[in-house]
Design a protein around this motif. Structure first.
Motif, short mmCIF file in Angstrom:
data_model
loop_
_atom_site.label_atom_id
_atom_site.label_comp_id
_atom_site.label_asym_id
_atom_site.label_seq_id
_atom_site.Cartn_x
_atom_site.Cartn_y
_atom_site.Cartn_z
N ILE A 228 0.86 -1.17 0.00
CA ILE A 228 0.00 0.00 0.00
C ILE A 228 0.89 1.22 0.00
CG2 ILE A 228 -1.75 1.29 1.28
CD1 ILE A 228 -2.74 -1.32 2.43
N SER A 229 0.69 2.11 -0.97
CA SER A 229 1.52 3.30 -1.07
C SER A 229 1.25 4.23 0.10
CB SER A 229 1.24 4.02 -2.39
OG SER A 229 -0.05 4.57 -2.37
N ALA A 230 2.22 5.13 0.34
CA ALA A 230 2.07 6.08 1.43
C ALA A 230 0.83 6.95 1.23
CB ALA A 230 3.34 6.95 1.54
N GLY A 231 0.60 7.37 -0.03
CA GLY A 231 -0.56 8.20 -0.31
C GLY A 231 -1.86 7.47 -0.01
N THR A 232 -1.95 6.19 -0.41
CA THR A 232 -3.15 5.41 -0.13
C THR A 232 -3.35 5.24 1.36
OG1 THR A 232 -2.84 4.21 -2.21
CG2 THR A 232 -4.29 3.22 -0.57
N GLY A 233 -2.26 5.04 2.09
CA GLY A 233 -2.35 4.90 3.54
C GLY A 233 -2.86 6.16 4.21
N VAL A 234 -2.41 7.31 3.74
CA VAL A 234 -2.87 8.59 4.29
C VAL A 234 -4.36 8.77 4.03
CG1 VAL A 234 -2.71 11.09 4.06
CG2 VAL A 234 -0.63 9.73 4.17
N ALA B 268 -6.60 6.42 3.49
CA ALA B 268 -7.33 5.46 4.31
C ALA B 268 -7.46 5.95 5.75
CB ALA B 268 -6.64 4.10 4.26
N GLY B 269 -6.38 6.54 6.27
CA GLY B 269 -6.42 7.07 7.63
C GLY B 269 -7.41 8.21 7.76
N LEU B 270 -7.44 9.10 6.76
CA LEU B 270 -8.39 10.23 6.79
C LEU B 270 -9.83 9.75 6.68
CD1 LEU B 270 -6.49 12.80 4.54
CD2 LEU B 270 -6.83 12.94 7.01
N VAL B 271 -10.07 8.74 5.84
CA VAL B 271 -11.41 8.18 5.71
C VAL B 271 -11.86 7.55 7.02
CG1 VAL B 271 -12.79 6.38 4.59
CG2 VAL B 271 -11.29 7.84 3.22
N ALA B 272 -10.95 6.82 7.67
CA ALA B 272 -11.28 6.21 8.96
C ALA B 272 -11.61 7.27 10.01
CB ALA B 272 -10.11 5.34 9.43
N ALA B 273 -10.83 8.35 10.03
CA ALA B 273 -11.09 9.44 10.97
C ALA B 273 -12.43 10.11 10.69
CB ALA B 273 -9.96 10.46 10.90
N ALA B 274 -12.75 10.26 9.41
CA ALA B 274 -14.04 10.87 9.04
C ALA B 274 -15.20 9.98 9.48
CB ALA B 274 -14.08 11.11 7.53
N PRO C 144 -11.80 8.07 -10.22
CA PRO C 144 -10.73 8.53 -9.32
C PRO C 144 -11.06 8.23 -7.86
CG PRO C 144 -12.09 10.39 -9.93
CD PRO C 144 -12.65 9.20 -10.68
N TRP C 145 -11.05 6.95 -7.51
CA TRP C 145 -11.48 6.53 -6.17
C TRP C 145 -10.72 7.26 -5.07
CZ3 TRP C 145 -15.75 3.91 -6.73
CH2 TRP C 145 -15.92 3.08 -7.85
N GLN C 146 -9.40 7.34 -5.20
CA GLN C 146 -8.59 7.92 -4.13
C GLN C 146 -8.88 9.41 -3.96
OE1 GLN C 146 -4.65 6.29 -3.64
NE2 GLN C 146 -3.77 8.32 -3.26
N ALA C 147 -8.97 10.14 -5.08
CA ALA C 147 -9.24 11.57 -5.00
C ALA C 147 -10.62 11.84 -4.39
CB ALA C 147 -9.14 12.20 -6.39
N VAL C 148 -11.62 11.04 -4.77
CA VAL C 148 -12.98 11.22 -4.24
C VAL C 148 -13.00 10.90 -2.74
CG1 VAL C 148 -15.34 10.34 -4.32
CG2 VAL C 148 -14.12 10.83 -6.44
N ALA C 149 -12.33 9.82 -2.35
CA ALA C 149 -12.28 9.46 -0.94
C ALA C 149 -11.59 10.55 -0.12
CB ALA C 149 -11.57 8.12 -0.75
#
Length: 387
Positions: free
Chosen positions: A3-9, A11-17, A251-256
């Motif tokens: 998992i790339s660093a960007g994807t991890g960040v 995912a962390g923001l989505v979890a916090a939200a 653009p799943w990552q950008a939308v998330a």
């Protein structure tokens, strides 16, 4: 699976939200109102990304770049102006991310193919992706958020944005032209034209884009024509080139990332954590207040990214003129740090893949010059046109 660093960040923001919604830090009523506000915005982002990606697969941008090379007739300055027009049109009607992701590699490969340094062309696409994105609600995600409060329909938005947008185009282009004058005023050998591999696909996709662009400028609910164009292109590719249809078009990552930032900032507002920033600082009548709000937007964008900067400062803008000043800051100002806008990060990924090296120190130095001069000029003309 890595998992790339960007994807991890993200995912962390989505979890916090999600945690903010589950625990009630963002009250249910506020969450519902936020969902109604951002659903059409994110729907447009998805649709226009699919449109841009499939238009690229249909060779629309490649053919346009080849036409530009022929129209330049061996003079780099003419080619330079044509590339500027391409970047501006792409940004205004198809959003800044389209210019960063799709137009950038097209013009870089174009410059390389005619033996011209790609650096000024690459810088033009990333600067104009940001600074030309003030024109219409569809040009930038921040505009879509602000548009309902600025007025009813794109014409109300354009009435305030047209003059600052001109400043956002002319000032950066003038700086780049002066900085890279040896390249810009040179010559090149015109390349041999090539036909698209599938002319039917090319002309059909071109027709869809030509119909879509004026609709985006005239329609209030821009997600509707964008979704229609996306569906038309999906059907076209299902018939002509099914293998091009893939989940990565969305653009799943950008939308998330955008959705998570919306929730986190709204939760912070709901808890009063941002009250010290959001007391109205501009009524639209004082030039000093407008300059201050634009400066805060530009500084916030370069510090934490333009989307959260806008969300944090939005309540501080008391009327449409103040909102436009804030948009000037968060749209025209993100030219300094690599993370100031998602478009800049996407752009850098593309140019590195093409073998183009940009020194960040030089990028940030000239970006600071361009950001300060462009934002100040744009606010000044906003003051003039708004009376």
């Amino acid at each position: 699976m890595r998992i790339s660093a960007g994807t991890g960040v993200v995912a962390g923001l989505v979890a916090a939200a999600l945690l903010c919604v589950i625990t009630g830090l963002l009250p249910r009523a506020d969450a519902g109102a936020l969902g109604e506000r951002i659903a059409p915005v994110l729907g447009f982002v998805i649709a226009i990304t699919v449109v841009a990606e499939l238009a690229r697969d249909a060779a629309v941008f490649d053919v346009v770049s080849q036409r530009l090379a022929r129209w330049g007739r061996g003079r780099v300055v003419v080619l330079w102006m044509l590339v500027v027009v391409l970047a501006v049109v792409s940004t205004v009607f198809l959003s800044l991310d389209t210019t960063a992701v799709i137009v950038t590699p097209v013009v870089v490969v174009l410059a390389q193919s005619v033996g011209v340094s790609p650096i000024p062309f690459a810088l033009a696409t990333v600067w104009l992706a940001n600074t030309a994105s003030l024109a219409l609600p569809v040009s930038n995600l921040t505009n879509l958020l602000a548009a309902p409060a600025i007025g009813d329909g794109p014409t109300a938005f354009l009435a305030l944005s047209w003059a600052p947008t001109l400043a956002g185009i002319l000032v950066p282009v003038a700086i780049l032209t002066l900085l890279h004058r040896r390249t810009v005023f040179g010559t090149y050998k015109t390349p041999v034209p090539r036909r698209p591999a599938d002319p039917t696909l090319f002309w059909s996709a071109t027709g869809i884009l030509l119909v879509l662009m004026p609709l985006l400028a005239l329609t209030h609910d821009v997600w509707i024509p964008a979704t229609g164009a996306a569906l038309a292109l999906v059907v076209l590719f299902a018939v002509r080139r099914r293998r091009a249809l893939r989940l990565s078009l969305v653009p799943w990552q950008a939308v998330a990332l955008a959705a998570a930032l919306f929730v986190l900032v709204e939760a912070a507002h709901a808890q009063g954590l941002l009250d010290f920033l959001t007391a109205p600082t501009a009524s639209g009548d004082s030039p000093g207040d407008l300059f201050r709000l634009a400066a805060l937007g530009a500084a916030g964008a370069n510090a934490i990214n333009n989307l959260p900067a806008y969300l944090v400062l939005e309540p501080a803008a008391g009327d449409p003129v103040a909102l436009m000043a804030l948009l000037i800051g968060v749209n025209l100002g993100p030219l300094i740090t690599p993370w100031a806008s998602l478009a800049t990060l996407l752009w850098h990924h593309r140019i590195v893949a093409l073998g183009v090296t940009i020194r960040w120190s030089r990028f940030m130095l000239w970006g600071a010059v361009a950001a300060v001069s462009t934002v100040c000029t744009a606010v000044l003309v906003l003051v003039l046109v708004s009376g």
